[in-house]
Write a protein that holds these residues in place. Structure first.
Motif, PDB file in Angstrom:
ATOM      1  N   ALA A  31      -9.351  -5.877   0.125  1.00  0.00           N
ATOM      2  CA  ALA A  31      -9.782  -4.721  -0.663  1.00  0.00           C
ATOM      3  C   ALA A  31      -9.105  -3.448  -0.176  1.00  0.00           C
ATOM      4  CB  ALA A  31     -11.301  -4.577  -0.602  1.00  0.00           C
ATOM      5  N   GLU A  32      -9.003  -3.300   1.148  1.00  0.00           N
ATOM      6  CA  GLU A  32      -8.317  -2.115   1.685  1.00  0.00           C
ATOM      7  C   GLU A  32      -6.847  -2.119   1.291  1.00  0.00           C
ATOM      8  OE1 GLU A  32      -7.238  -0.226   6.026  1.00  0.00           O
ATOM      9  OE2 GLU A  32      -9.212  -1.165   5.757  1.00  0.00           O
ATOM     10  N   LEU A  33      -6.199  -3.271   1.377  1.00  0.00           N
ATOM     11  CA  LEU A  33      -4.793  -3.362   0.987  1.00  0.00           C
ATOM     12  C   LEU A  33      -4.601  -3.038  -0.496  1.00  0.00           C
ATOM     13  CD1 LEU A  33      -3.747  -6.621   2.882  1.00  0.00           C
ATOM     14  CD2 LEU A  33      -2.982  -4.294   3.386  1.00  0.00           C
ATOM     15  N   LEU A  34      -5.468  -3.581  -1.335  1.00  0.00           N
ATOM     16  CA  LEU A  34      -5.340  -3.358  -2.772  1.00  0.00           C
ATOM     17  C   LEU A  34      -5.618  -1.901  -3.136  1.00  0.00           C
ATOM     18  CD1 LEU A  34      -7.043  -6.641  -4.010  1.00  0.00           C
ATOM     19  CD2 LEU A  34      -4.622  -6.044  -4.248  1.00  0.00           C
ATOM     20  N   SER A  35      -6.585  -1.299  -2.476  1.00  0.00           N
ATOM     21  CA  SER A  35      -6.893   0.114  -2.751  1.00  0.00           C
ATOM     22  C   SER A  35      -5.724   1.000  -2.368  1.00  0.00           C
ATOM     23  CB  SER A  35      -8.155   0.533  -1.993  1.00  0.00           C
ATOM     24  OG  SER A  35      -9.278  -0.175  -2.445  1.00  0.00           O
ATOM     25  N   LYS A  36      -5.130   0.730  -1.204  1.00  0.00           N
ATOM     26  CA  LYS A  36      -3.972   1.533  -0.782  1.00  0.00           C
ATOM     27  C   LYS A  36      -2.784   1.320  -1.709  1.00  0.00           C
ATOM     28  CE  LYS A  36      -5.111   1.901   4.126  1.00  0.00           C
ATOM     29  NZ  LYS A  36      -4.710   1.534   5.516  1.00  0.00           N
ATOM     30  N   ALA A  37      -2.585   0.074  -2.162  1.00  0.00           N
ATOM     31  CA  ALA A  37      -1.491  -0.199  -3.087  1.00  0.00           C
ATOM     32  C   ALA A  37      -1.708   0.528  -4.417  1.00  0.00           C
ATOM     33  CB  ALA A  37      -1.370  -1.706  -3.316  1.00  0.00           C
ATOM     34  N   ALA A  38      -2.963   0.562  -4.885  1.00  0.00           N
ATOM     35  CA  ALA A  38      -3.253   1.255  -6.133  1.00  0.00           C
ATOM     36  C   ALA A  38      -3.028   2.749  -6.004  1.00  0.00           C
ATOM     37  CB  ALA A  38      -4.703   0.980  -6.551  1.00  0.00           C
ATOM     38  N   LEU A  39      -3.432   3.341  -4.874  1.00  0.00           N
ATOM     39  CA  LEU A  39      -3.202   4.769  -4.658  1.00  0.00           C
ATOM     40  C   LEU A  39      -1.707   5.082  -4.580  1.00  0.00           C
ATOM     41  CD1 LEU A  39      -5.972   5.535  -1.998  1.00  0.00           C
ATOM     42  CD2 LEU A  39      -5.893   6.348  -4.369  1.00  0.00           C
ATOM     43  N   LYS A  40      -0.977   4.204  -3.918  1.00  0.00           N
ATOM     44  CA  LYS A  40       0.469   4.399  -3.814  1.00  0.00           C
ATOM     45  C   LYS A  40       1.135   4.330  -5.189  1.00  0.00           C
ATOM     46  CE  LYS A  40       4.535   2.613  -1.365  1.00  0.00           C
ATOM     47  NZ  LYS A  40       5.006   1.573  -0.390  1.00  0.00           N
ATOM     48  N   ALA A  41       0.700   3.353  -6.004  1.00  0.00           N
ATOM     49  CA  ALA A  41       1.279   3.220  -7.343  1.00  0.00           C
ATOM     50  C   ALA A  41       0.937   4.422  -8.199  1.00  0.00           C
ATOM     51  CB  ALA A  41       0.753   1.930  -8.001  1.00  0.00           C
ATOM     52  N   ALA A  42      -0.302   4.924  -8.085  1.00  0.00           N
ATOM     53  CA  ALA A  42      -0.718   6.092  -8.864  1.00  0.00           C
ATOM     54  C   ALA A  42       0.087   7.328  -8.461  1.00  0.00           C
ATOM     55  CB  ALA A  42      -2.209   6.331  -8.683  1.00  0.00           C
ATOM     56  N   ALA A  43       0.316   7.459  -7.156  1.00  0.00           N
ATOM     57  CA  ALA A  43       1.056   8.632  -6.682  1.00  0.00           C
ATOM     58  C   ALA A  43       2.499   8.592  -7.157  1.00  0.00           C
ATOM     59  CB  ALA A  43       1.000   8.693  -5.156  1.00  0.00           C
ATOM     60  N   SER A  44       3.087   7.395  -7.165  1.00  0.00           N
ATOM     61  CA  SER A  44       4.478   7.295  -7.593  1.00  0.00           C
ATOM     62  C   SER A  44       4.633   7.491  -9.096  1.00  0.00           C
ATOM     63  CB  SER A  44       5.052   5.923  -7.195  1.00  0.00           C
ATOM     64  OG  SER A  44       4.370   4.879  -7.877  1.00  0.00           O
ATOM     65  N   ALA A  45       3.528   7.309  -9.837  1.00  0.00           N
ATOM     66  CA  ALA A  45       3.585   7.481 -11.302  1.00  0.00           C
ATOM     67  C   ALA A  45       3.457   8.939 -11.721  1.00  0.00           C
ATOM     68  CB  ALA A  45       2.491   6.660 -11.954  1.00  0.00           C
ATOM     69  N   VAL A  46       3.014   9.801 -10.793  1.00  0.00           N
ATOM     70  CA  VAL A  46       2.867  11.226 -11.120  1.00  0.00           C
ATOM     71  C   VAL A  46       4.239  11.861 -11.233  1.00  0.00           C
ATOM     72  CG1 VAL A  46       1.975  13.430 -10.318  1.00  0.00           C
ATOM     73  CG2 VAL A  46       0.636  11.349  -9.982  1.00  0.00           C
ATOM     74  N   PRO A  47       4.534  12.512 -12.381  1.00  0.00           N
ATOM     75  CA  PRO A  47       5.866  13.119 -12.545  1.00  0.00           C
ATOM     76  C   PRO A  47       6.086  14.292 -11.581  1.00  0.00           C
ATOM     77  CG  PRO A  47       4.434  13.633 -14.411  1.00  0.00           C
ATOM     78  CD  PRO A  47       3.658  12.700 -13.536  1.00  0.00           C
TER      79      PRO A  47
END
Length: 376
Positions: free
Chosen positions: A360-376
């Protein structure tokens, strides 16, 4: 005890394993727990193929799929070519299966460029084994292995070990581990229970393995009041038999037969020099055996106050401890009860929950990383 609320969990896990030692049992115990939650496990097995019994056990887990290739394992002689092939195979599996998490039960594969987050679980390592067994550092022949382990630990998104002592050993030999945690191993208690106890001493493990130290138990077995039985292979790594001289060899037993031996044995002896966790003492403890264990950091961490401890280099102390127990049935009964109570702290449910918390910790961090990279 249930799994409780799991806000973030994977639907599919790609896990590496081998069928040589305890990692196989660990992986299947996790897969059983995952199956109850509807989580699919793809078990990528390298090294020797699982035997008929292991394959049948895996087939009984509805959401588990076995994949096997006979690549050399990372601690085997001259594994480089096979490790390269194994890496290509694992990356192709990930691309085809699209797991949410990659769970590496080893080290080298943790450095591969997986797209999913990687949990690397260090169950044991050659450098810590060598230090414990030979009382000196591993020879230079192992520098290549050490480099692969260090790379895997450094590049994994998270590192886990079954005991704090094992985690400390990894840090000692390979450097800092900033993203690390302890996830104790566990077993399902319903498979192990006390039966009417008999005046026998049981040991379990590879007879030739100096880490298990069964050879020392064999040397004292002939002068003990109770018979000593040993479950496990007597064939050495070279294929040549290493017969017992005084203890009675039971050979490699199926899980259900071994559980019955645990249930009947009054004492379980495990004077190990090296044991990063120890599933056999746990199974014996669940079965109500009095435990006589090697006095090493991992076994102290798990069983202090619920077992007798002996210096794994002192055969006189081992013989004295076992003789004293044979002469004191009340002490045997009390130690068996203490071991059983402690063993129930290390359940499969706890292990599954701890592993899913890490996911769960790994998936949460991966989701935050993906969200941050999607921000223009």
């Amino acid at each position: 005890m249930g799994y409780g609320s799991l806000p973030v969990r994977p639907s599919r896990v790609l896990m590496t394993a081998d069928a040589v030692g305890g990692v196989w049992d660990y992986a299947l115990e996790l897969a059983r727990g995952f199956a109850r939650l509807g989580i699919a496990t793809d078990l990528a097995v390298m090294g020797p193929a699982p035997d008929e019994g292991r394959t049948a056990a895996a087939a009984r887990i509805p959401t588990l799929t076995l994949h096997h290739q006979p690549f050399k394992l990372e601690w085997m002689a001259e594994p480089e070519e096979d490790l390269h092939k194994a890496g290509d195979w694992l990356l192709a599996l990930e691309k085809r299966l699209s797991p949410d998490v990659v769970h590496v039960n080893g080290f080298a594969a943790a450095s591969l460029p997986f797209r999913a987050p990687v949990l690397c679980v260090g169950h044991s390592c050659v450098l810590s084994w060598w230090r414990a067994v030979h009382r000196e550092d591993a020879p230079p022949d192992w520098l290549g292995y050490a480099g692969r382990v260090a790379d895997g630990l450094r590049l994994a998104d998270m590192v886990a070990a079954p005991t704090q002592a094992m985690l400390d050993a990894l840090r000692w030999h390979y450097g800092p581990l900033p993203r690390a945690r302890v996830i104790p191993n566990g077993r399902d208690p319903q498979h192990y229970r006390p039966l009417p106890k008999r005046p026998i001493i049981l040991a379990a493990g590879r007879v030739w393995d100096k880490a298990k130290n069964i050879a020392m138990l064999d040397t004292v077995a002939g002068r003990l009041p109770w018979s000593v039985f040993v479950a496990g292979s007597t064939d050495g790594p070279d294929g040549q038999p290493k017969p017992l001289q005084h203890a009675r060899a039971l050979g490699q037993l199926p899980a259900d037969q071994l559980a019955r031996w645990f249930g009947r044995a009054a004492v379980f002896a495990h004077p190990a020099r090296y044991e990063p966790f120890g599933l056999a003492p746990l199974e014996a403890g669940l079965s109500g055996c009095a435990l006589v264990l090697g006095d090493i950091p991992t076994l102290r961490e798990l069983w202090d106050g619920a077992a007798l401890f002996v210096d794994p280099d002192n055969r006189t102390a081992l013989a004295r401890a076992l003789t004293t127990l044979a002469d004191n049935p009340a002490r045997v009964k009390a130690l068996g009860a203490a071991a059983r109570k402690r063993a129930h702290e290390f359940t499969a449910v706890r292990m599954v929950r701890g592993t899913l918390d890490a996911y769960a910790e790994l998936l949460s961090k991966a989701a935050l990383k993906a969200a941050a990279s999607a921000v223009p």
